[in-house]
Scaffold this motif. Structure first.
Motif, PDB file in Angstrom:
ATOM      1  N   GLY A  12       0.937  -1.482  -0.142  1.00 21.42           N
ATOM      2  CA  GLY A  12      -0.100   0.220  -0.305  1.00 21.42           C
ATOM      3  C   GLY A  12       0.536   1.154   0.622  1.00 21.42           C
ATOM      4  N   LYS A  13       2.082   1.118   0.049  1.00 17.88           N
ATOM      5  CA  LYS A  13       2.758   2.485  -0.337  1.00 17.88           C
ATOM      6  C   LYS A  13       2.863   2.958  -1.220  1.00 17.88           C
ATOM      7  CE  LYS A  13       6.586   0.102   2.294  1.00 17.88           C
ATOM      8  NZ  LYS A  13       8.042  -0.112   2.248  1.00 17.88           N
ATOM      9  N   LYS A  14       3.326   4.557  -1.812  1.00 12.76           N
ATOM     10  CA  LYS A  14       2.792   5.576  -2.752  1.00 12.76           C
ATOM     11  C   LYS A  14       4.178   4.291  -3.855  1.00 12.76           C
ATOM     12  CE  LYS A  14       3.578   9.609  -4.571  1.00 12.76           C
ATOM     13  NZ  LYS A  14       4.353  10.943  -4.913  1.00 12.76           N
ATOM     14  N   GLY A  15       3.256   4.494  -4.820  1.00 11.48           N
ATOM     15  CA  GLY A  15       4.147   3.570  -6.126  1.00 11.48           C
ATOM     16  C   GLY A  15       4.833   4.379  -6.401  1.00 11.48           C
ATOM     17  N   VAL A  16       5.168   4.831  -7.763  1.00 10.21           N
ATOM     18  CA  VAL A  16       6.727   5.125  -8.569  1.00 10.21           C
ATOM     19  C   VAL A  16       5.497   5.277 -10.362  1.00 10.21           C
ATOM     20  CG1 VAL A  16       7.969   4.563  -7.754  1.00 10.21           C
ATOM     21  CG2 VAL A  16       7.458   3.294  -9.709  1.00 10.21           C
ATOM     22  N   ASN A  17       5.938   7.191 -10.714  1.00 10.39           N
ATOM     23  CA  ASN A  17       5.239   6.525 -12.187  1.00 10.39           C
ATOM     24  C   ASN A  17       6.510   6.973 -13.259  1.00 10.39           C
ATOM     25  OD1 ASN A  17       3.227   8.451 -13.338  1.00 10.39           O
ATOM     26  ND2 ASN A  17       3.375  10.223 -12.835  1.00 10.39           N
ATOM     27  N   ILE A  18       6.492   6.058 -14.154  1.00 12.29           N
ATOM     28  CA  ILE A  18       6.458   5.588 -15.536  1.00 12.29           C
ATOM     29  C   ILE A  18       6.249   5.868 -16.086  1.00 12.29           C
ATOM     30  CG2 ILE A  18       8.651   4.028 -13.474  1.00 12.29           C
ATOM     31  CD1 ILE A  18       7.017   1.280 -14.763  1.00 12.29           C
ATOM     32  N   LEU A  19       7.047   5.475 -17.701  1.00 16.23           N
ATOM     33  CA  LEU A  19       6.556   5.301 -18.924  1.00 16.23           C
ATOM     34  C   LEU A  19       6.094   4.008 -19.183  1.00 16.23           C
ATOM     35  CD1 LEU A  19       9.529   6.749 -20.751  1.00 16.23           C
ATOM     36  CD2 LEU A  19       6.758   7.851 -20.284  1.00 16.23           C
ATOM     37  N   VAL A  20       4.709   3.597 -20.006  1.00 17.73           N
ATOM     38  CA  VAL A  20       4.530   3.068 -20.023  1.00 17.73           C
ATOM     39  C   VAL A  20       5.066   1.685 -20.790  1.00 17.73           C
ATOM     40  CG1 VAL A  20       2.072   1.804 -21.415  1.00 17.73           C
ATOM     41  CG2 VAL A  20       1.167   3.615 -19.914  1.00 17.73           C
ATOM     42  N   SER A  21       5.976   2.974 -21.468  1.00 14.21           N
ATOM     43  CA  SER A  21       6.608   1.815 -22.651  1.00 14.21           C
ATOM     44  C   SER A  21       7.912   1.113 -21.813  1.00 14.21           C
ATOM     45  CB  SER A  21       6.633   2.637 -23.814  1.00 14.21           C
ATOM     46  OG  SER A  21       8.129   3.545 -23.134  1.00 14.21           O
ATOM     47  N   LYS A  22       7.895   1.667 -20.852  1.00 16.34           N
ATOM     48  CA  LYS A  22       9.247   1.245 -20.208  1.00 16.34           C
ATOM     49  C   LYS A  22       9.091  -0.128 -19.171  1.00 16.34           C
ATOM     50  CE  LYS A  22      12.792   4.635 -20.616  1.00 16.34           C
ATOM     51  NZ  LYS A  22      13.688   4.819 -19.898  1.00 16.34           N
ATOM     52  N   TYR A  23       7.283   0.375 -18.774  1.00 12.78           N
ATOM     53  CA  TYR A  23       6.633  -1.069 -18.264  1.00 12.78           C
ATOM     54  C   TYR A  23       6.135  -2.356 -18.210  1.00 12.78           C
ATOM     55  CZ  TYR A  23       2.854  -2.653 -15.378  1.00 12.78           C
ATOM     56  OH  TYR A  23       2.036  -3.266 -14.589  1.00 12.78           O
ATOM     57  N   ASN A  24       5.810  -1.970 -19.934  1.00 12.93           N
ATOM     58  CA  ASN A  24       5.279  -2.846 -20.366  1.00 12.93           C
ATOM     59  C   ASN A  24       6.990  -4.182 -20.563  1.00 12.93           C
ATOM     60  OD1 ASN A  24       2.393  -2.768 -20.573  1.00 12.93           O
ATOM     61  ND2 ASN A  24       2.808  -1.826 -22.938  1.00 12.93           N
ATOM     62  N   VAL A  25       7.621  -3.260 -21.501  1.00 13.25           N
ATOM     63  CA  VAL A  25       9.402  -4.152 -21.500  1.00 13.25           C
ATOM     64  C   VAL A  25       9.489  -5.324 -20.304  1.00 13.25           C
ATOM     65  CG1 VAL A  25      11.367  -3.753 -21.591  1.00 13.25           C
ATOM     66  CG2 VAL A  25       9.587  -2.395 -23.140  1.00 13.25           C
ATOM     67  N   ILE A  26       9.696  -4.379 -19.561  1.00 14.78           N
ATOM     68  CA  ILE A  26       9.771  -5.318 -18.041  1.00 14.78           C
ATOM     69  C   ILE A  26       8.983  -5.939 -17.979  1.00 14.78           C
ATOM     70  CG2 ILE A  26      10.306  -5.216 -15.572  1.00 14.78           C
ATOM     71  CD1 ILE A  26      12.560  -3.651 -17.752  1.00 14.78           C
ATOM     72  N   ARG A  27       7.320  -5.942 -18.053  1.00 12.24           N
ATOM     73  CA  ARG A  27       6.471  -6.426 -17.049  1.00 12.24           C
ATOM     74  C   ARG A  27       6.283  -7.983 -18.602  1.00 12.24           C
ATOM     75  NH1 ARG A  27       1.200  -8.000 -19.618  1.00 12.24           N
ATOM     76  NH2 ARG A  27      -0.349  -8.238 -16.945  1.00 12.24           N
ATOM     77  N   ALA A  28       6.673  -7.720 -19.853  1.00 13.56           N
ATOM     78  CA  ALA A  28       6.555  -8.904 -20.626  1.00 13.56           C
ATOM     79  C   ALA A  28       7.798 -10.023 -20.365  1.00 13.56           C
ATOM     80  CB  ALA A  28       6.655  -8.118 -22.265  1.00 13.56           C
ATOM     81  N   PHE A  29       9.229  -8.987 -19.965  1.00 18.00           N
ATOM     82  CA  PHE A  29      10.042 -10.223 -19.275  1.00 18.00           C
ATOM     83  C   PHE A  29      10.096 -10.585 -18.538  1.00 18.00           C
ATOM     84  CE2 PHE A  29      13.829 -10.493 -16.937  1.00 18.00           C
ATOM     85  CZ  PHE A  29      14.424 -11.361 -17.595  1.00 18.00           C
TER      86      PHE A  29
END
Length: 96
Positions: A12-29
Protein backbone atom coordinates in the motif's frame (compact mmCIF):
# COMPACT_ATOMS: atom_id res chain seq x y z
CA UNK A 1 3.34 13.94 -23.55
CA UNK A 2 4.19 10.26 -23.27
CA UNK A 3 1.82 7.87 -21.49
CA UNK A 4 2.74 7.18 -17.88
CA UNK A 5 1.55 4.69 -15.29
CA UNK A 6 1.50 5.02 -11.51
CA UNK A 7 2.61 1.64 -10.20
CA UNK A 8 1.05 -0.04 -7.19
CA UNK A 9 2.87 -1.41 -4.15
CA UNK A 10 1.85 -4.67 -2.39
CA UNK A 11 2.10 -2.99 1.04
CA UNK A 12 0.00 0.00 0.00
CA UNK A 13 3.00 2.35 -0.16
CA UNK A 14 3.18 5.04 -2.81
CA UNK A 15 4.06 3.71 -6.27
CA UNK A 16 6.26 5.34 -8.89
CA UNK A 17 5.28 7.09 -12.10
CA UNK A 18 6.93 5.39 -15.10
CA UNK A 19 6.54 5.36 -18.85
CA UNK A 20 4.05 2.75 -20.03
CA UNK A 21 6.46 1.66 -22.78
CA UNK A 22 9.19 0.84 -20.22
CA UNK A 23 6.68 -0.81 -17.89
CA UNK A 24 5.49 -3.05 -20.72
CA UNK A 25 9.03 -4.18 -21.64
CA UNK A 26 9.87 -5.16 -18.06
CA UNK A 27 6.42 -6.70 -17.44
CA UNK A 28 6.74 -8.86 -20.57
CA UNK A 29 10.23 -9.95 -19.50
CA UNK A 30 9.09 -10.95 -16.00
CA UNK A 31 6.03 -12.85 -17.22
CA UNK A 32 7.91 -14.64 -20.01
CA UNK A 33 10.64 -15.67 -17.58
CA UNK A 34 8.11 -17.01 -15.08
CA UNK A 35 6.27 -18.92 -17.82
CA UNK A 36 9.56 -20.59 -18.74
CA UNK A 37 10.86 -21.20 -15.22
CA UNK A 38 7.72 -21.43 -13.03
CA UNK A 39 9.65 -19.80 -10.19
CA UNK A 40 12.90 -17.88 -9.88
CA UNK A 41 14.87 -16.10 -7.18
CA UNK A 42 14.70 -12.34 -7.34
CA UNK A 43 18.51 -12.24 -7.55
CA UNK A 44 18.53 -14.54 -10.58
CA UNK A 45 15.64 -12.64 -12.19
CA UNK A 46 17.57 -9.39 -11.75
CA UNK A 47 20.79 -10.83 -13.19
CA UNK A 48 18.92 -12.32 -16.15
CA UNK A 49 17.10 -9.04 -16.80
CA UNK A 50 20.35 -7.09 -16.84
CA UNK A 51 22.02 -9.60 -19.17
CA UNK A 52 19.01 -9.70 -21.52
CA UNK A 53 17.95 -6.06 -21.58
CA UNK A 54 21.07 -3.96 -20.88
CA UNK A 55 21.82 -3.25 -24.56
CA UNK A 56 18.25 -2.46 -25.63
CA UNK A 57 16.66 -0.85 -22.56
CA UNK A 58 17.03 2.87 -21.91
CA UNK A 59 17.22 3.21 -18.14
CA UNK A 60 18.26 1.32 -15.04
CA UNK A 61 17.11 -2.26 -15.54
CA UNK A 62 17.31 -3.13 -11.80
CA UNK A 63 15.28 -0.05 -10.78
CA UNK A 64 12.53 -0.71 -13.31
CA UNK A 65 12.56 -4.43 -12.52
CA UNK A 66 11.86 -3.92 -8.81
CA UNK A 67 9.20 -1.28 -9.53
CA UNK A 68 7.32 -3.47 -12.01
CA UNK A 69 7.78 -6.61 -9.88
CA UNK A 70 6.16 -4.87 -6.91
CA UNK A 71 3.33 -3.63 -9.14
CA UNK A 72 2.68 -7.15 -10.44
CA UNK A 73 2.64 -8.42 -6.85
CA UNK A 74 0.14 -5.72 -5.85
CA UNK A 75 -2.08 -6.67 -8.82
CA UNK A 76 -1.93 -10.36 -7.75
CA UNK A 77 -0.34 -11.44 -11.03
CA UNK A 78 2.86 -12.71 -9.42
CA UNK A 79 3.71 -13.47 -5.81
CA UNK A 80 6.65 -13.86 -3.50
CA UNK A 81 6.91 -17.45 -2.37
CA UNK A 82 6.46 -17.44 1.42
CA UNK A 83 9.37 -18.65 3.50
CA UNK A 84 12.03 -18.35 0.79
CA UNK A 85 15.33 -16.63 1.48
CA UNK A 86 16.54 -15.18 -0.77
CA UNK A 87 13.04 -14.56 -1.96
CA UNK A 88 11.60 -16.35 -4.97
CA UNK A 89 8.70 -15.25 -7.16
CA UNK A 90 6.13 -17.18 -9.19
CA UNK A 91 2.84 -16.60 -10.98
CA UNK A 92 -0.14 -16.38 -8.66
CA UNK A 93 -2.22 -19.56 -8.60
CA UNK A 94 -5.32 -17.70 -9.84
CA UNK A 95 -3.44 -16.34 -12.89
CA UNK A 96 -2.03 -19.64 -14.19
Amino acid sequence: MKDRLLTLHPEGKKGVNILVSKYNVIRAFILKTLEERNEISYKELNELAIATLKDSFDGSVPWYLVSVKLDLEARKIIERIPGTSPHFVRMCETKK
